[in-house]
Design an enzyme around this catalytic site. Sequence first.
Site, PDB file in Angstrom:
ATOM      1  N   CYS A 170       6.149   5.436  -7.203  1.00 61.66           N
ATOM      2  CA  CYS A 170       6.084   3.973  -7.282  1.00 61.66           C
ATOM      3  C   CYS A 170       7.235   3.307  -6.542  1.00 61.66           C
ATOM      4  O   CYS A 170       7.042   2.326  -5.803  1.00 61.66           O
ATOM      5  CB  CYS A 170       6.064   3.534  -8.741  1.00 61.66           C
ATOM      6  SG  CYS A 170       7.361   4.276  -9.763  1.00 61.66           S
ATOM      7  N   HIS A 186       9.392  -2.976 -10.720  1.00 61.03           N
ATOM      8  CA  HIS A 186      10.616  -2.337 -10.249  1.00 61.03           C
ATOM      9  C   HIS A 186      11.321  -3.238  -9.237  1.00 61.03           C
ATOM     10  O   HIS A 186      10.669  -3.870  -8.389  1.00 61.03           O
ATOM     11  CB  HIS A 186      10.296  -1.008  -9.550  1.00 61.03           C
ATOM     12  CG  HIS A 186       9.868   0.080 -10.478  1.00 61.03           C
ATOM     13  ND1 HIS A 186       9.889  -0.030 -11.849  1.00 61.03           N
ATOM     14  CD2 HIS A 186       9.402   1.341 -10.209  1.00 61.03           C
ATOM     15  CE1 HIS A 186       9.459   1.113 -12.392  1.00 61.03           C
ATOM     16  NE2 HIS A 186       9.154   1.945 -11.417  1.00 61.03           N
TER      17      HIS A 186
END
Length: 338
Positions: A134, A247
């Site tokens: 990710c 994130h």
Amino acid sequence: MSPSSNPSPRRVAIVGATGAVGREMVSVLHRRAFPVAELGLFASERSAGRTMETPFGVKTLAAFDPDVVKGYDIVLMAVSGDFAKEHAPTLASAGAVVIDNSSAFRYDPEIPLIVPEINAGALGTSRLIANPNCTTAILVLALGPLHRAFGLKRVIVSTYQATSGAGAEGMAELEEQTRNQLSGLPVANSVFRHPIPFNVIPQIDAFQDNGYTKEEMKVTWESRKILGIPDLPASCTAVRIPTYRAHSESVTIETERPVTADAARAVLAEAPGVKLADDPANGVYPMPLTATGEFDVEVGRIRANPVFGGNGLDFFLCGDQLLKGAALNAVQIAELTL
């Protein structure tokens, strides 16, 4: 979506459908109007027979059966690496396009590791395709265009990763233990090595012999493969923070050719999958609050880096870990096969 204006519908299976990424895959298929002829949701034996509300209607979960799943056209896998290693090659050999979200095949030189906006041409004819980590998927959306424009010489990145990176269990631990903290109750931890509420933990995954964690090395290994720069000097520090599902990353690059903040903004403003969020005077910059639920990765705080003179740049980015960091990228890969 696809170069074809009217692609034929595909039978799509999601293996690991009850997890955070699996559920997001179902949502993304619908949001992007993927031509689904039939949707099969597969999970563990204990989940078999349960029903699940989806944008495609109520679906009944089935226990994973390779003989059944190999009959699907596209298989999206949101499972462990060991499970993927056991089943993905067989499913691909039987004719399905298998897109695996684990790390099982990312470093195999024979298996493409794809971020469609950056290296769609590397897909080739492979029927087994790896979805990147990710953090890497979010990062290379900015690095790719900057590399094409200015050339990358070295990359230094610090990540601030949401609890969703540890799955639904990680998000649940954040919520439950934050409630305990605010109520004056004992704060326990099981998913993370230390309590996560009101804390940051500079460890994600196991430490390696070189002092970096495996998560940090994934960013280096995968960025090199996706960008096609096998010897790119890169360093990452990965930190878990008490947010839900987006994130953030602080990035410093040194470029081969001179770069300015304005030139970088112009490049990133046109980059697919990127949203320029760069008006600090008015409080506009990438944040989990604004990136959560969005397909595009926000990039901002773009400025010249004085350490590298005219060849240095600093910027900040934020992207939804469950979307571009996982489910969205997998569905975009599937779209390339239509």
